[in-house]
Design a protein around this motif. Structure first.
Motif, PDB file in Angstrom:
ATOM      1  N   LEU B 352       0.694  -1.287   0.038  1.00 44.59           N
ATOM      2  CA  LEU B 352       0.102  -0.141   0.061  1.00 44.59           C
ATOM      3  C   LEU B 352       0.956   1.387  -0.076  1.00 44.59           C
ATOM      4  N   GLU B 353       1.906   1.247   0.815  1.00 49.13           N
ATOM      5  CA  GLU B 353       2.534   2.591   0.957  1.00 49.13           C
ATOM      6  C   GLU B 353       3.385   2.764  -0.337  1.00 49.13           C
ATOM      7  N   LEU B 357       3.074   6.169  -3.039  1.00 49.03           N
ATOM      8  CA  LEU B 357       3.917   7.141  -2.565  1.00 49.03           C
ATOM      9  C   LEU B 357       4.099   8.384  -3.808  1.00 49.03           C
ATOM     10  N   SER B 358       3.865   8.111  -4.978  1.00 46.25           N
ATOM     11  CA  SER B 358       4.017   9.349  -5.955  1.00 46.25           C
ATOM     12  C   SER B 358       2.689  10.092  -5.981  1.00 46.25           C
ATOM     13  N   LEU B 360       0.768  10.929  -3.019  1.00 43.72           N
ATOM     14  CA  LEU B 360      -0.077  11.046  -1.908  1.00 43.72           C
ATOM     15  C   LEU B 360      -1.010  12.336  -1.588  1.00 43.72           C
ATOM     16  N   GLU B 361      -0.540  13.495  -2.395  1.00 42.07           N
ATOM     17  CA  GLU B 361      -1.481  14.639  -2.470  1.00 42.07           C
ATOM     18  C   GLU B 361      -2.871  14.579  -2.900  1.00 42.07           C
ATOM     19  N   SER B 364      -5.270  13.487  -0.178  1.00 44.87           N
ATOM     20  CA  SER B 364      -5.412  14.062   1.037  1.00 44.87           C
ATOM     21  C   SER B 364      -5.732  15.603   1.035  1.00 44.87           C
ATOM     22  N   PHE B 366      -5.350  19.003   3.470  1.00 45.41           N
ATOM     23  CA  PHE B 366      -4.458  19.612   4.510  1.00 45.41           C
ATOM     24  C   PHE B 366      -3.451  18.470   4.993  1.00 45.41           C
ATOM     25  N   GLY B 367      -2.880  17.765   4.020  1.00 44.72           N
ATOM     26  CA  GLY B 367      -1.902  16.901   4.450  1.00 44.72           C
ATOM     27  C   GLY B 367      -2.240  15.570   5.133  1.00 44.72           C
ATOM     28  N   ILE B 368      -3.661  15.423   5.291  1.00 40.24           N
ATOM     29  CA  ILE B 368      -4.290  14.373   6.260  1.00 40.24           C
ATOM     30  C   ILE B 368      -4.810  13.316   4.942  1.00 40.24           C
ATOM     31  N   ILE B 369      -4.282  12.317   5.069  1.00 41.33           N
ATOM     32  CA  ILE B 369      -4.488  11.211   4.027  1.00 41.33           C
ATOM     33  C   ILE B 369      -5.843  10.710   4.058  1.00 41.33           C
ATOM     34  N   ARG B 371      -8.074   7.661   4.200  1.00 37.74           N
ATOM     35  CA  ARG B 371      -7.287   6.281   4.301  1.00 37.74           C
ATOM     36  C   ARG B 371      -8.406   5.351   3.448  1.00 37.74           C
ATOM     37  N   GLU B 374      -7.594   5.921  -0.262  1.00 37.59           N
ATOM     38  CA  GLU B 374      -6.393   5.209  -0.500  1.00 37.59           C
ATOM     39  C   GLU B 374      -6.543   3.784  -0.518  1.00 37.59           C
ATOM     40  N   LYS B 411       2.040   1.844  -9.055  1.00 40.51           N
ATOM     41  CA  LYS B 411       2.449   3.660  -8.501  1.00 40.51           C
ATOM     42  C   LYS B 411       2.608   4.530  -9.817  1.00 40.51           C
TER      43      LYS B 411
END
Lengths: 313, 499
Positions: B352-353, B357-358, B360-361, B364, B366-369, B371, B374, B411
């Protein structure tokens, strides 16, 4: 039994089990250990180290190290005490200390990310630099920091709980959230796990390196304010050797020194193990010479267990 | 009499029977190919033969005697030496020091190394493998092909009777490969037997005498190379008939989406190329010709002079060049790099991570993912790319090579690229997964994505590309269409010959 082992590995609760075993042992050996007042005492004692260790966790997760946190703590503590004596509002003093720490940490980050200096060397240099700056500023003498509102930061209570413990809990929860639920955290883990892959994935690794050292410095600054408040004075030699306790807490908590794996909940447990040991050995009247030796042995055993687990896994 | 005979070898790891009564024998002066898809049990079998793993049951008969190989040292004493795909060389040490690393004893007097005799001995072995370098040269200054030969020299210094080579040609140029093959033939003349592991089927017919096929931990068949053919071997490996190894579908070509104008840097000399929408453009050449460097420069990893013109829809008109992959990704470029383990994946991270990775924005605020989103994205790619994994929280290191490569693809697909650069996308990937990757390339080209395909596998390059540029010493020395390229043309340009 086998299932239990898998469970321990999956949820990484080995350090927690260790902490519980130590607590049970101390409870059996002394009836003064497991009392509400003593436990609160332990919590307050570990709060400073926990703050430093949380910042250190960010740094170590990227594969770095920050030896300068003890010096940053002393530096921002001293300047905070000076500002307080000069009549600055006590709330602003706390922010002032945090900003100073942030700046100092950012300097570390810039040297490491853009200067290309190895983290160990860069922070060894700034460790000496900030200690020297503290000695120059204080002229080698303690600075008094007696002010009623300010004293509440390190010595006060919210209900039955000491203020530093509340701050520590808030910081741990916030750091946990950043590392597990936010994009910053994912990137920090990726940089420590494989820096090249992180760059290829479009992560501005240098920016995040500056950020983690900034966070570490900021928390050291906050810890400096708390310690100054608690002692009602800033000592020029405050925080000497604190970086090692912070690193020990991170490692005891199961974060990999090469980066990419671990977390702050483990670090909290690691800091508690160190704090409980210190406290327990005091209660048992073990001489301070032996205390050092025992602590060292516990760290070695813990890391050894962790390594064997990793080798098998 | 066979040199080695492995009979009824069984090996079980917790939860998986990796080898089920495998028989395998190698004759004297024989180059014996061991063939099978990833996960077929080749490496496990070889690790048992070299004493890295112990066997659960079965027998090993070596030179007519039953032996128990209980460690790597024991295997070396018997003369069984393995050259791994990833080299075991210390880059900073000299060639001579590397050859005798750990076996310096014959050259020491009271613990002090007698350099003269060590260098002499090293020179002897280097001559045997036809490598003309000063034994005092640090290994890091050698090319990949030369390092491979140092490994062979090291094996010879251990008096190898049975040499195991795992994908020795994976990183070699055509010329280096020919050289290695002639040295292998020479070794066989000197009574060495060789077990040869490779995913490149063409090579087996060039160099091997016998072939044994494993599938899912079982012995399937042994054949004399002269009496088999590629189709039969592929069928034995996958257990079914594979119709077409390069199922190329040419897509309708659109407008030009990428033009690289006059790229120059340390490794590139005035390189200009173009790619159109839906086009698969191959970049061929020998190792070190500047192919990977071209990809790196386009992707913003290396500084470069020159200009990129990108035309990926309205918002992605761009002129200039990129200073960081983040900019390149933002403009619709993706790069599946040559080195999956070092550059493609965070191995200790989960499936998953890595997939997320490429981008993420994208999921999300305000930087909070988010989930949930995702998880949906990850499940989508796992299903679509048929990534075989127990769960998406599994570390990606536990996946097979082919599945790891699919994670890298996933990815990048999630970034919705308009231009996809593939640098050796099928290296170390088995036949079945290779075909899946080729089909994916077709599908993406069909959707109008431009693809830049860098490959050292010439049949693959010729089989999959619409157009091919050939590079030599940082320059474009040849430009062919699918119709005009031949192996001879290619090699002439790739070796700097005049067109």
């Amino acid at each position: 039994m086998k299932n239990l082992k898998i469970w321990i590995q999956r949820y990484k609760i080995g350090p927690l089990i260790g902490l519980i075993l130590i607590c049970i042992g101390l409870t059996l050996m002394s009836d003064r250990f497991f009392t509400p007042s003593n436990l609160m005492n332990v919590a307050r004692q570990v709060s400073i180290n926990t703050l430093l260790a949380v910042g250190m966790t960010f740094v170590i997760l990227t594969g770095g190290i920050d030896l300068s946190v003890g010096s940053i703590l002393a530096f921002s503590g001293a300047l905070a005490a000076g500002a307080l004596a000069a009549g600055m509002n006590p709330f602003v003093v706390v922010i002032y200390a945090c900003v100073l720490g942030l700046l100092a940490g950012t300097i570390n980050g810039l040297f490491i990310a853009y200067g290309g200096i190895a983290p160990f060397i860069a922070t060894l240099g700034t460790m000496t630099l900030f200690r020297g700056a503290t000695l120059i500023y204080t002229e080698g003498r303690p600075i008094r920091a007696v002010e009623e509102t300010f004293s509440n930061l390190g010595g006060g209570y919210v209900g039955p709980i000491p203020t530093p413990v509340i701050i520590m809990a808030a910081v741990v929860i916030l750091a946990w959230f950043i590392l597990t639920r936010m994009t910053i955290g994912r990137r920090v883990f990726a940089i420590g796990g494989n820096e090249d892959a992180a760059i290829f994935s479009g992560i501005k690794t240098n920016l995040y390196k500056v950020l983690v050292y900034g966070i570490s410095g900021l928390l050291a600054g906050l810890a400096g304010a708390i310690l100054t408040s608690r002692l009602m004075s800033a000592q020029p030699t405050a925080g000497t050797g604190y970086e090692l306790d912070a690193i020990a807490a991170v490692v005891l908590g199961g974060t990999s020194l090469s980066g990419g794996a671990g977390g702050v909940l483990g670090t909290l447990v690691g800091a508690l193990i160190i704090g409980v040991l210190d406290n327990g050995l005091n209660i048992l009247n073990v001489s301070s010479f032996y205390q050092q030796a025992v602590k060292g042995i516990v760290i070695l055993i813990a890391v050894l267990l962790d390594r064997r687990k990793a080798a098998r896994g | 009499m066979p040199v080695v005979e492995m009979q009824g070898i069984c090996k079980e790891f917790p939860g998986a029977k990796v080898l089920k009564k495998v028989n395998f024998q190698v004759g004297e002066r024989e180059i014996h190919a061991l063939l099978g898809e990833n996960g077929a049990g080749k490496s496990t079998l070889m690790k048992i033969l070299t004493g890295i793993y112990s066997r659960d049951s079965g027998e090993i008969i070596y030179q007519g005697q039953p032996v128990s190989i209980d460690g790597p040292r024991k295997a070396e004493e018997l003369g069984i030496v393995m050259i791994h795909q990833e080299f075991n060389l210390v880059p900073q040490l000299s060639v001579a020091e590397n050859i005798f690393l750990g076996n310096e004893a014959p050259f020491t007097r009271f613990g002090q190394i007698r350099w003269k005799s060590l260098l002499e001995a090293a020179t002897g072995y280097l001559k045997q493998v036809g490598l003309k370098v000063d034994p005092k040269t640090p290994v890091e200054e050698l090319s990949v092909g030369e390092k491979q030969l140092v490994e062979v020299a090291k094996a010879l210094s251990k008096k190898a009777k049975l040499l195991i080579m795992d994908e020795p040609t994976a990183a070699l140029t055509e010329i280096e490969k020919e050289k290695l093959f002639s040295i292998m033939n020479n070794l066989v003349d000197h009574d060495v037997s060789i077990i040869y592991i490779s995913h490149r089927m063409e090579e087996l017919f060039q160099i091997c005498h016998q072939v044994t096929v494993l599938r899912d931990g079982e012995y399937i068949a042994s054949r004399s190379i002269a009496e088999t053919n590629m189709d039969e071997l592929v069928a034995l490996m996958v257990g079914r008939q594979v119709e077409d190894r390069f199922p190329k579908v040419s897509a309708a070509l659109g407008e030009q989406i990428l033009a690289v104008d006059n790229f120059c840097n340390e490794k590139l000399a005035d390189v200009s190329i173009e790619v159109r929408a839906g086009e698969v453009v191959g970049i061929g050449g020998l190792m070190g010709a500047g192919r990977t460097e071209l990809a790196r420069a386009i992707f913003g990893l290396d500084p470069v002079k020159g200009q990129i013109k990108l035309n990926l829809g309205q918002k992605n008109l761009h002129r200039g060049r990129f200073r960081h992959p983040q900019e390149a990704i933002g403009h619709g470029i993706a790069l599946v790099s040559e080195d999956r383990k070092d550059e493609g994946l965070v191995l200790m991270g989960s499936v998953l991570e890595n997939l997320a990775l490429s981008t993420l924005e994208k999921r999300s605020r305000f930087g909070i993912i988010n989930r949930r989103r995702e998880r949906q994205m990850v499940d989508k790619h796992v299903q679509r790319l048929k990534i075989k994994t127990a769960s998406v929280t599994q570390p990606v290191s536990s996946l097979s090579g082919g599945n790891q490569q699919k994670v890298v693809f996933g990815k990048w697909l999630e970034t919705e690229p308009g231009l996809l650069i593939l640098d050796e996308p099928t290296r170390g990937v088995d036949v079945g997964a290779k075909v899946e990757i080729y089909q994916l390339i077709n599908e993406l080209a069909g959707r109008g994505i431009g693809i830049l395909l860098i490959s050292s596998d010439l049949p693959e390059l010729m089989g999959m590309s619409d157009r091919i540029y050939v590079m030599y010493e940082g320059k474009i020395t040849g430009h062919f269409t699918r119709e005009t390229i031949t192996e001879e043309n290619f090699m002439r340009c790739a070796t700097g010959g005049v067109r």
